[in-house]
Design an enzyme around this catalytic site. Structure first.
Site, mmCIF file in Angstrom:
data_model
loop_
_atom_site.group_PDB
_atom_site.id
_atom_site.type_symbol
_atom_site.label_atom_id
_atom_site.label_comp_id
_atom_site.label_asym_id
_atom_site.label_seq_id
_atom_site.Cartn_x
_atom_site.Cartn_y
_atom_site.Cartn_z
ATOM 1 N N GLU A 61 0.816 -1.182 0.002
ATOM 2 C CA GLU A 61 0.002 -0.102 -0.012
ATOM 3 C C GLU A 61 0.863 1.243 -0.123
ATOM 4 O OE1 GLU A 61 -3.569 0.916 1.961
ATOM 5 O OE2 GLU A 61 -4.469 -1.184 2.094
ATOM 6 N N TYR A 100 -6.816 4.123 -8.260
ATOM 7 C CA TYR A 100 -6.236 3.603 -7.062
ATOM 8 C C TYR A 100 -5.026 2.545 -7.728
ATOM 9 C CZ TYR A 100 -5.278 1.526 -2.338
ATOM 10 O OH TYR A 100 -4.864 0.977 -1.303
ATOM 11 N N GLU A 102 -1.125 1.104 -6.269
ATOM 12 C CA GLU A 102 0.026 0.841 -5.456
ATOM 13 C C GLU A 102 1.176 0.254 -5.927
ATOM 14 O OE1 GLU A 102 -1.466 -1.935 -2.475
ATOM 15 O OE2 GLU A 102 -3.475 -1.193 -2.356
ATOM 16 N N HIS A 157 -0.443 -8.261 -2.075
ATOM 17 C CA HIS A 157 -1.578 -7.721 -1.379
ATOM 18 C C HIS A 157 -2.822 -8.048 -2.320
ATOM 19 C CE1 HIS A 157 -3.647 -3.919 0.033
ATOM 20 N NE2 HIS A 157 -4.144 -4.822 0.420
ATOM 21 N N ASP A 191 -0.027 -9.014 2.612
ATOM 22 C CA ASP A 191 -1.688 -9.208 3.064
ATOM 23 C C ASP A 191 -2.407 -9.863 2.011
ATOM 24 O OD1 ASP A 191 -3.971 -8.288 3.983
ATOM 25 O OD2 ASP A 191 -3.835 -6.246 3.383
ATOM 26 N N ASP A 236 -2.445 -10.970 7.139
ATOM 27 C CA ASP A 236 -1.174 -11.138 6.976
ATOM 28 C C ASP A 236 -0.622 -12.346 7.154
ATOM 29 O OD1 ASP A 236 -0.759 -7.823 6.256
ATOM 30 O OD2 ASP A 236 -2.078 -8.361 7.954
ATOM 31 N N HIS A 276 -2.510 -2.479 10.134
ATOM 32 C CA HIS A 276 -2.044 -3.708 10.055
ATOM 33 C C HIS A 276 -0.905 -3.721 11.208
ATOM 34 C CE1 HIS A 276 -4.182 -5.697 6.700
ATOM 35 N NE2 HIS A 276 -4.449 -4.539 6.564
#
Length: 309
Positions: A61, A100, A102, A157, A191, A236, A276
């Site tokens: 992220e 969006y 990452e 992720h 994650d 995770d 997290h």
């Protein structure tokens, strides 16, 4: 204190220091890490303290649109740990939506590990659908002081709404990379959203990453990798391929690092850092010739001490 006693204590100290050199691998979802977090000194200080515990950290992220936040984090980390102690390796920006995206980022301690190779897994393969929202950015490391001196890290992720399918698709990635780089020493981490409503128990029998007996899940279903007191989920995970690699891990070292408790933070303070906890595991240190020499010298010195008393 006699000279012999001094030498005995000195050698014991040296041997003890050498024996403690395990390699710590971590995975941490930073929860929307970007420019706004770098403007919070207390958040950056906590991130640096957490990451500096690890020899290799997978960060997720990372939403660093201006390409400045990661540089600031690395600079602050190296001021804390020592000049040029860490290097960064980052993926391209990943995500199906332009609004969006990452990056995966690996921060690694350069005196302990080096990068051998890297591979951005493609978003589509012949005959396959687009399996991942954020395709794995796969890195092969060399760690001369570790029991496993050459290993691969596959990060992921998952999208919460598609976690079951993405976790299963990681099995294909694993098989591809084992064939591509001709290695069995592979760890998958990140994650996975591998718990609670995102991975229902009824779906688990269809997830090959869970059903293959050659894969070892080192963060169990009973772990809580979330900061919020209102949740308790093992999102995770760390998964190791093969018994040889699994035996090279330190027993009971895999865990979620509860930085809120460790650094005496309130829940709100911890949530400013992330929602997290990082997960981590230790790889055993290599049994080196130095250890053998050290042990031999200790035996000789003990013999001399007892012979002359």
């Amino acid at each position: 204190m006699t000279y012999s006693t001094f030498m005995l204590l000195f050698l014991m100290g040296v041997c003890g220091a050498q024996g403690a050199s395990h390699l710590r691998i971590c995975a941490f979802n930073l929860h929307n890490f970007g420019e706004s977090k770098t403007k919070k000194p207390e958040v950056m200080e906590t991130l640096v303290r957490i990451i500096s515990r690890c020899d290799v950290s997978l960060l997720q992220e990372v939403r660093d649109q201006k390409q400045q936040a990661l540089k600031r984090l690395l600079d602050q980390l190296n001021r804390y740990a020592g000049a040029n102690a860490y290097s960064a390796l980052e993926s391209e920006r990943l995500g199906r939506s332009d609004s969006y995206q990452e990056q995966y980022v690996f921060l690694y301690r350069t005196r302990r590990v080096t990068v051998i190779d890297q591979y951005q897994y493609p978003d589509t393969r012949p005959g396959r659908v687009d399996a991942f929202s954020r395709e794995p950015f796969i890195v092969r490391f060399r760690a001369p002081t570790s029991a496993i001196k050459d290993f691969v890290l596959i990060p992921q992720h998952t999208s919460p709404t598609n976690a079951t399918e993405e976790i299963d698709a990681l099995y294909d990635v694993l098989q591809d990379i084992k064939k591509k780089w001709k290695t069995e020493n592979v760890m998958l981490l990140g994650d996975f959203n591998a718990d609670c409503s995102y991975l229902p128990k009824k779906n688990r029998k269809n997830v090959r990453l869970l059903t293959d007996p050659n894969l070892f899940w080192f963060i169990g279903d009973d772990a809580d990798t979330t900061v919020r007191a209102s949740t308790s989920c093992a999102y995770d995970r760390i998964v190791v391929n093969g018994q040889q690699f699994a035996r090279a891990t330190v027993s009971a070292s895999a865990k979620a690092f509860n930085f809120q408790e460790e650094y005496h933070m309130t829940e709100d303070m911890a949530l400013d850092v992330s929602d997290h906890y990082p997960v981590e595991i230790l790889l055993k240190a290599a049994a080196s010739t130095q250890h053998e020499v050290c042990f031999s010298l200790l035996l000789i010195l003990l013999t001399l001490i007892f012979t002359h008393t």
